[in-house]
Design an enzyme around this catalytic site. Structure first.
Site, PDB file in Angstrom:
ATOM      1  N   GLY A  14       0.675 -53.418  43.291  1.00 36.90           N
ATOM      2  CA  GLY A  14      -0.773 -53.316  43.430  1.00 36.90           C
ATOM      3  C   GLY A  14      -1.429 -54.536  44.052  1.00 36.90           C
ATOM      4  O   GLY A  14      -2.606 -54.801  43.798  1.00 36.90           O
ATOM      5  N   SER A  15      -0.697 -55.262  44.922  1.00 37.82           N
ATOM      6  CA  SER A  15      -1.347 -56.431  45.535  1.00 37.82           C
ATOM      7  C   SER A  15      -2.449 -55.987  46.511  1.00 37.82           C
ATOM      8  O   SER A  15      -3.465 -56.689  46.647  1.00 37.82           O
ATOM      9  CB  SER A  15      -0.324 -57.335  46.219  1.00 37.82           C
ATOM     10  OG  SER A  15       0.199 -56.733  47.368  1.00 37.82           O
ATOM     11  N   ASN A  16      -2.286 -54.838  47.158  1.00 30.39           N
ATOM     12  CA  ASN A  16      -3.381 -54.323  47.999  1.00 30.39           C
ATOM     13  C   ASN A  16      -4.564 -53.886  47.146  1.00 30.39           C
ATOM     14  O   ASN A  16      -5.724 -54.099  47.533  1.00 30.39           O
ATOM     15  CB  ASN A  16      -2.897 -53.156  48.858  1.00 30.39           C
ATOM     16  CG  ASN A  16      -2.203 -53.631  50.117  1.00 30.39           C
ATOM     17  OD1 ASN A  16      -2.841 -54.190  51.003  1.00 30.39           O
ATOM     18  ND2 ASN A  16      -0.900 -53.434  50.191  1.00 30.39           N
ATOM     19  N   ASN A 109      -4.802 -44.380  53.992  1.00 31.65           N
ATOM     20  CA  ASN A 109      -3.553 -44.967  53.498  1.00 31.65           C
ATOM     21  C   ASN A 109      -3.254 -46.233  54.284  1.00 31.65           C
ATOM     22  O   ASN A 109      -3.594 -46.325  55.468  1.00 31.65           O
ATOM     23  CB  ASN A 109      -2.408 -43.965  53.713  1.00 31.65           C
ATOM     24  CG  ASN A 109      -1.045 -44.521  53.311  1.00 31.65           C
ATOM     25  OD1 ASN A 109      -0.883 -45.084  52.221  1.00 31.65           O
ATOM     26  ND2 ASN A 109      -0.061 -44.380  54.184  1.00 31.65           N
ATOM     27  N   HIS A 111      -0.031 -48.424  55.621  1.00 36.59           N
ATOM     28  CA  HIS A 111       1.419 -48.300  55.831  1.00 36.59           C
ATOM     29  C   HIS A 111       1.940 -49.604  56.436  1.00 36.59           C
ATOM     30  O   HIS A 111       1.314 -50.146  57.349  1.00 36.59           O
ATOM     31  CB  HIS A 111       1.701 -47.123  56.769  1.00 36.59           C
ATOM     32  CG  HIS A 111       3.163 -46.848  56.911  1.00 36.59           C
ATOM     33  ND1 HIS A 111       3.874 -46.145  55.957  1.00 36.59           N
ATOM     34  CD2 HIS A 111       4.063 -47.222  57.855  1.00 36.59           C
ATOM     35  CE1 HIS A 111       5.141 -46.090  56.329  1.00 36.59           C
ATOM     36  NE2 HIS A 111       5.281 -46.728  57.473  1.00 36.59           N
ATOM     37  N   ASP A 152       2.122 -39.684  56.782  1.00 31.78           N
ATOM     38  CA  ASP A 152       1.985 -40.834  57.703  1.00 31.78           C
ATOM     39  C   ASP A 152       1.589 -40.469  59.132  1.00 31.78           C
ATOM     40  O   ASP A 152       1.813 -41.251  60.050  1.00 31.78           O
ATOM     41  CB  ASP A 152       3.291 -41.652  57.772  1.00 31.78           C
ATOM     42  CG  ASP A 152       3.579 -42.394  56.474  1.00 31.78           C
ATOM     43  OD1 ASP A 152       2.630 -42.677  55.723  1.00 31.78           O
ATOM     44  OD2 ASP A 152       4.757 -42.693  56.230  1.00 31.78           O
ATOM     45  N   GLU A 181      -1.934 -56.991  55.533  1.00 32.04           N
ATOM     46  CA  GLU A 181      -2.474 -55.805  54.850  1.00 32.04           C
ATOM     47  C   GLU A 181      -3.675 -56.198  53.996  1.00 32.04           C
ATOM     48  O   GLU A 181      -4.681 -55.487  53.950  1.00 32.04           O
ATOM     49  CB  GLU A 181      -1.404 -55.165  53.949  1.00 32.04           C
ATOM     50  CG  GLU A 181      -0.234 -54.569  54.705  1.00 32.04           C
ATOM     51  CD  GLU A 181       0.749 -53.864  53.769  1.00 32.04           C
ATOM     52  OE1 GLU A 181       0.311 -53.134  52.861  1.00 32.04           O
ATOM     53  OE2 GLU A 181       1.973 -54.051  53.945  1.00 32.04           O
TER      54      GLU A 181
HETATM   55  C1  GAR Z   1       2.615 -52.186  50.823  1.00 29.05           C
HETATM   56  O1  GAR Z   1       3.347 -52.909  51.769  1.00 29.05           O
HETATM   57  C2  GAR Z   1       2.175 -50.852  51.401  1.00 29.05           C
HETATM   58  O2  GAR Z   1       1.831 -50.907  52.752  1.00 29.05           O
HETATM   59  C3  GAR Z   1       3.422 -50.039  51.212  1.00 29.05           C
HETATM   60  O3  GAR Z   1       3.903 -50.410  49.954  1.00 29.05           O
HETATM   61  C4  GAR Z   1       3.512 -51.766  49.662  1.00 29.05           C
HETATM   62  C5  GAR Z   1       2.786 -51.789  48.328  1.00 29.05           C
HETATM   63  O4  GAR Z   1       2.532 -53.093  47.922  1.00 29.05           O
HETATM   64  N1  GAR Z   1       3.132 -48.641  51.309  1.00 29.05           N
HETATM   65  C6  GAR Z   1       3.990 -47.738  51.754  1.00 29.05           C
HETATM   66  O5  GAR Z   1       5.124 -48.008  52.071  1.00 29.05           O
HETATM   67  C7  GAR Z   1       3.448 -46.308  51.822  1.00 29.05           C
HETATM   68  N2  GAR Z   1       4.311 -45.465  52.599  1.00 29.05           N
HETATM   69  P1  GAR Z   1       1.440 -53.397  46.800  1.00 29.05           P
HETATM   70  O6  GAR Z   1       1.732 -52.466  45.625  1.00 29.05           O
HETATM   71  O7  GAR Z   1       1.683 -54.826  46.426  1.00 29.05           O
HETATM   72  O8  GAR Z   1       0.086 -53.166  47.402  1.00 29.05           O
END
Ligand code: GAR
Length: 196
Positions: A14-16, A109, A111, A152, A181
């Site tokens: 969940g850093s995003n 989303n 990606h 996607d 991101e």
């Molecule tokens: C992120 O890099 C996101 O772009 C990717 O998973 C990671 C989640 O990191 N998403 C995908 O691959 C979706 N197909 P986070 O939980 O630290 O945000």
């Protein structure tokens, strides 16, 4: 025009999601986050939600007979949280079609690659970065796009590039992409909300 509502879907660290929370707190996103939906009860994203006073709901696909029933459970929660915008921030499973149809144009989303390359089924998280390195790409990056029924493949809203460097591993590349991101996603969210 009241305050806008964002609902976030996440499956992992969940850093995003945290970048969105921070942007809301810094007023660089003009909205509130009304809830977090996850498909995993044991993830850091849930702690981030509770630290920020945001309600979260775990909705497990395995508890429903099929994707339609799973989608109906999600739609029930969304009814309550009334999102103007839904943000998939590291949500690692496919969103049911009844949800993407209902929220078409209001669900995005992020990606971790330069779509349309390295997207689709099987391309998530670290697997994406491994594939980019194995293909010998000189650059990678991240993409924010609208979510539709095709994994996607929805219209691209914005991208940021990063170089692939000699000696990169999936982890070092992931870190470089993730940093971008965290800038791109809040920016796009604010841009979209300001047009609603
Ligand atoms: C992120 O890099 C996101 O772009 C990717 O998973 C990671 C989640 O990191 N998403 C995908 O691959 C979706 N197909 P986070 O939980 O630290 O945000």
């Amino acid at each position: 025009m009241g305050v806008k509502n964002i609902v976030v879907f996440a499956s992992g660290s969940g850093s995003n999601f945290q970048a969105i929370i921070d942007a809301v707190e810094a007023n660089s996103i003009d909205a509130r986050i009304t809830g977090l939906i996850t498909n995993n009860s044991n993830i850091q994203a849930i702690d981030r939600a509770s630290n920020a006073g945001i309600p979260s709901r775990v909705i497990l696909p395995s508890q429903y007979s099929d994707s339609t029933a799973f989608g109906l459970a999600i739609l029930d929660v969304l009814e309550e949280w009334k999102p103007d915008l839904i943000v998939l921030a590291g949500y690692m499973i496919k969103v049911p079609t009844n949800v993407t149809r209902r929220y078409r144009g209001r669900i995005i989303n992020i990606h971790p690659a330069l779509l349309p390359k390295y997207g689709g089924k099987g391309y998530y998280g670290e697997r994406v970065h491994r594939a980019v390195l194995e293909a010998g790409e000189q650059e990678s990056g991240c993409t924010v796009h609208y979510v539709d029924e095709d994994y996607d493949r929805g219209p691209i809203i914005d991208q940021k590039k990063v170089p692939v460097l000699p000696g990169d591993t999936p982890q070092t590349l992931a870190e470089r992409v993730l940093h971008e991101e965290h800038q791109l996603l809040p920016q796009v969210i604010q841009q979209l909300l300001s047009k609603l």
